[in-house]
Design a protein around this motif. Structure first.
Motif, mmCIF file in Angstrom:
data_model
loop_
_atom_site.group_PDB
_atom_site.id
_atom_site.type_symbol
_atom_site.label_atom_id
_atom_site.label_comp_id
_atom_site.label_asym_id
_atom_site.label_seq_id
_atom_site.Cartn_x
_atom_site.Cartn_y
_atom_site.Cartn_z
ATOM 1 N N THR A 104 0.786 -1.161 0.097
ATOM 2 C CA THR A 104 -0.067 -0.040 -0.014
ATOM 3 C C THR A 104 0.830 1.165 0.231
ATOM 4 O O THR A 104 0.673 2.185 -0.875
ATOM 5 N N LEU A 152 -8.190 1.454 -3.049
ATOM 6 C CA LEU A 152 -7.049 0.958 -2.456
ATOM 7 C C LEU A 152 -7.186 1.523 -0.967
ATOM 8 O O LEU A 152 -6.769 0.784 -0.082
ATOM 9 N N THR A 156 -8.359 -0.631 3.486
ATOM 10 C CA THR A 156 -7.316 -1.226 4.317
ATOM 11 C C THR A 156 -7.082 -0.256 5.631
ATOM 12 O O THR A 156 -6.300 -0.587 6.264
ATOM 13 N N THR A 265 4.686 -6.239 -3.511
ATOM 14 C CA THR A 265 3.376 -7.066 -3.149
ATOM 15 C C THR A 265 3.919 -8.608 -2.781
ATOM 16 O O THR A 265 3.488 -9.229 -1.836
ATOM 17 N N LEU A 276 -4.397 -9.521 0.438
ATOM 18 C CA LEU A 276 -5.222 -8.311 -0.450
ATOM 19 C C LEU A 276 -6.455 -8.651 -0.569
ATOM 20 O O LEU A 276 -6.706 -9.799 -1.117
ATOM 21 N N GLU A 280 -8.615 -3.893 -2.983
ATOM 22 C CA GLU A 280 -7.345 -3.581 -2.834
ATOM 23 C C GLU A 280 -6.532 -3.918 -4.260
ATOM 24 O O GLU A 280 -5.818 -3.009 -4.999
#
Length: 299
Positions: A104, A152, A156, A265, A276, A280
């Motif tokens: 992120t 995104l 989160t 990632t 994820l 996301e």
């Protein structure tokens, strides 16, 4: 018999060799982010920036001294501006990594190609001005990219993480401004190593002063592998990035910068088990897709 063109020579159908350096830089920066996240449990942001910068400065200074290179530059003011902007962006970036999932934080920082595409018509010399149609496509790409940012952040972020999210986004703007300076220095004939030399020098002095005022964590032998890994990965990545922007096509290099998100990632999943969600993933893909399209809007 006509000699075939070199695969490394520039042609509209090929990348310049310089652009490929961004892939190496992308992997290196993802590894650097992992070291930053691991070190954030023990060190403050200013300390991490200091050790990252000091390691790079010692490395570059040794090369400069060993090869008798000339550090005096007629572009000192431009070098200091680039270093100041880069230092600010680096602080913001490290703070975001420390407080957000790795992928992120790096995704927010790598909104920089969209901002770079927006800034290039005014700040990059030698580029052709945008047509009305190109400007419209670019604006649509930026809007699409920010939709990706919203996707995104929405799933989160807790309330206390919005500050870190905003800081991560600001680091992307700062990175775009720093890259513009790198390209301008390359146009002026400044070599890669000199740009990195002044950048690491300013970052070391500024972060060291901040660290002395704020907090100094006593070092242990167990800390050395982490700090050396941070410094080495950051320095090699910085050299690769500087060469990519100096010798490659600016917007092609900017699109390849998104490789860092893929590497980060994978590292986040393997090392920290950062799962994820579908939203996301959708947000990250939108940011990557519209970021790459924005770099192509000037084609």
């Amino acid at each position: 018999m006509k000699k075939p063109p070199s695969p490394y020579s520039w042609h509209p159908k090929h990348w310049q060799l310089g652009s490929y350096w961004m892939l190496l830089a992308g992997l290196g920066f993802a590894i650097m982010g992992a070291f930053v996240k691991a070190g954030a449990a023990r060190f403050t942001t200013s300390e991490l920036v200091f050790y990252r910068s000091a390691f790079g400065f010692v490395m570059i200074a040794a090369i400069v001294y060993g090869q008798g290179k000339q550090i005096k530059t007629p572009r000192l003011n431009m070098q200091l501006r680039r270093a100041g902007v880069g230092f600010t962006a680096l602080l913001l970036f490290f703070y975001a990594i420390a407080h957000l999932p790795l992928a992120t934080a790096i995704t927010l920082n790598y909104t920089s190609p969209m901002f770079l595409a927006l800034l290039s018509p005014w700040l990059l010399t030698g580029d052709q001005p945008l047509t009305r149609q190109q400007r419209l496509r670019l604006n649509l790409c930026v809007v699409g990219g920010f939709i990706g940012i919203c996707l995104l952040l929405q799933p989160t972020f807790h309330r206390e993480q919005w500050l870190a999210g905003g800081v991560g986004l600001l680091s992307g703007i700062g990175a775009a401004l720093a890259y513009v300076h790198v390209k301008q220095l390359g146009i002026q004939g400044e070599p890669d190593w000199r740009t990195v030399f002044y950048f690491t020098l300013v970052c070391t002095i500024a972060s060291g002063g901040w660290m002395l005022i704020d907090h100094v964590t006593p070092l242990r032998w167990q800390d050395l592998p982490l700090l050396c890994g941070l410094g080495l990965s950051a320095t090699l990545s910085q050299l690769a990035l500087t060469r990519a922007y100096r010798t490659g096509n600016t917007l092609t290099v900017a699109s390849l910068a998104y490789s860092t998100i893929v590497f980060a990632t994978l590292i986040g999943i393997i090392v920290w088990g950062e799962a994820l969600s579908l939203l996301e993933i959708a947000g990250m893909l939108l940011i990557i897709a519209f970021g790459v399209l924005s770099t192509r809007s000037r084609a």
